[in-house]
Structures are given as structure tokens and as C-alpha cells.
Design a protein around this motif. Structure first.
Motif, short mmCIF file in Angstrom:
data_model
loop_
_atom_site.label_atom_id
_atom_site.label_comp_id
_atom_site.label_asym_id
_atom_site.label_seq_id
_atom_site.Cartn_x
_atom_site.Cartn_y
_atom_site.Cartn_z
N LYS A 26 59.07 -30.59 -17.81
CA LYS A 26 59.76 -30.46 -18.87
C LYS A 26 61.08 -31.49 -18.92
O LYS A 26 61.44 -31.79 -19.87
N LYS A 46 65.14 -34.13 -21.66
CA LYS A 46 65.73 -33.18 -22.68
C LYS A 46 67.17 -32.48 -21.80
O LYS A 46 67.25 -32.56 -20.75
N SER A 47 67.62 -31.76 -22.60
CA SER A 47 69.01 -31.07 -21.76
C SER A 47 68.70 -29.82 -21.30
O SER A 47 67.49 -29.38 -21.54
N SER A 95 69.74 -26.94 -21.74
CA SER A 95 69.62 -25.94 -22.48
C SER A 95 68.21 -25.60 -23.36
O SER A 95 67.62 -24.83 -23.62
N SER A 96 67.81 -26.97 -23.63
CA SER A 96 66.58 -27.18 -24.45
C SER A 96 65.33 -26.92 -23.46
O SER A 96 64.35 -26.18 -23.95
N LYS A 127 65.30 -22.85 -23.27
CA LYS A 127 64.54 -22.47 -24.41
C LYS A 127 63.24 -22.82 -24.51
O LYS A 127 62.44 -21.83 -24.85
N GLU A 128 62.66 -23.92 -24.10
CA GLU A 128 61.09 -24.28 -24.09
C GLU A 128 60.57 -23.29 -23.29
O GLU A 128 59.38 -22.69 -23.47
#
Length: 164
Positions: free
Chosen positions: A23, A28-29, A31-32, A35-36
Motif C-alpha cells: 500500500k 500515499k500518506s 492516513s490514506s 483508510k484503504e
């Protein structure tokens, strides 16, 4: 912990690390990514829940027919015992209701839902009653028959009638 549990724990941690690093490769950050991961877990749990509910559905197949015949034999055996002891015993529709009651309880135990059991019995009532009627009719014809050849004649007659 046993050796097997330790090995499984290490494998799970390694898989989790691979999943999370896959991931992060997409830049990506945090937090993203979290969330994913939450969305993936939610989707996986919904799929598992759906599979479990489908697995609890009972299909009218040979196993159910065999179970119905076993319940018929149990009811017949209890009836014979009651007759021999001079106690009250079941006749006709009472036998049928006893078998259907046992079947409903069995389906309820398998599915964990009395509502599903009721729907199953209602949806398949004609098939269930046909099996009960055929089996009881056959066993009534067999009472007093002492040889296998007589039993074979009855089966052959029944098969001949069904094939017409």
C-alpha cells in the motif's frame, strides 16, 4: 504456544507487513493507507458474512431426503414400542406431523434460525409429504412380508408404476 502456532503467527505478521508495504509503494500518506486498509477489511468481512449466510441455507437434496427417511424410521420405531407397551401411538397425519416436526428442528439447528426452518418446510412441503407417504406406504406393505423376493416384487411394482 506450540511450534505450529508460532510458525502461523510469523507467517501472519509477514503477510501483514507485505500487505502494508504494498500500500505504501504507491506513495500515499499514512492516513490514506489506513483508510484503504479499513475499507479492505470492511469489504472482506461483508464477503465472509455473505458466504456464511449462504452456507447456512439448506438445499432439498439427497441428504435431506435421507434424513427424512431416518426420522420416519425413528417415529415408526417409537410407535412400535408404544404399541407393544399398550401405550398411545401415532396414526396417519400424526406420524407425518411428528416427522415434519423433527425435520423442522433439525433444519433450525443447522441454520441457527427457526424462521429459515419454517420457510424451508413450507417451501418443500409437498416433496416432504410425498417422501413420507411413499416411505410409510412401502413400510406398511412390507409388514408381514417374510421373504426378500416378496419385497423385491413390491419394489419392482412401484418402479413399474413410476416408469409409466
Amino acid at each position: 504456544m506450540t511450534t505450529l502456532e508460532i510458525i502461523l503467527l510469523v507467517i501472519n505478521i509477514a503477510l501483514l507487513a507485505l500487505y502494508i508495504t504494498s500500500k505504501f509503494k504507491e506513495n500515499k500518506s499514512l492516513s490514506s493507507v489506513i483508510k484503504e486498509v479499513k475499507d479492505d477489511i470492511k469489504q472482506s468481512s461483508e464477503v465472509v458474512s455473505e458466504l456464511i449466510s449462504k452456507a447456512k441455507d439448506i438445499v432439498f437434496d439427497e441428504a435431506v431426503q435421507k434424513t427424512i427417511k431416518e426420522f420416519i424410521m425413528i417415529v415408526e420405531e417409537k410407535n412400535q414400542l408404544a404399541k407393544s407397551k399398550g401405550e398411545a401411538y401415532l396414526n396417519g397425519d400424526d406420524k407425518k406431523h411428528a416427522v415434519i416436526g423433527r425435520l423442522s428442528e433439525w433444519v433450525s439447528n443447522l441454520t441457527g434460525s427457526t424462521e429459515k426452518a419454517i420457510h424451508f418446510v413450507e417451501d418443500n412441503q409437498s416433496k416432504i409429504e410425498a417422501i413420507i407417504d411413499d416411505y410409510i406406504s412401502f413400510s406398511n406393505k412390507m409388514q408381514g412380508k417374510s421373504t426378500l423376493s416378496e419385497a423385491e416384487k413390491i419394489i419392482a411394482e412401484k418402479l413399474l408404476i413410476q416408469s409409466k
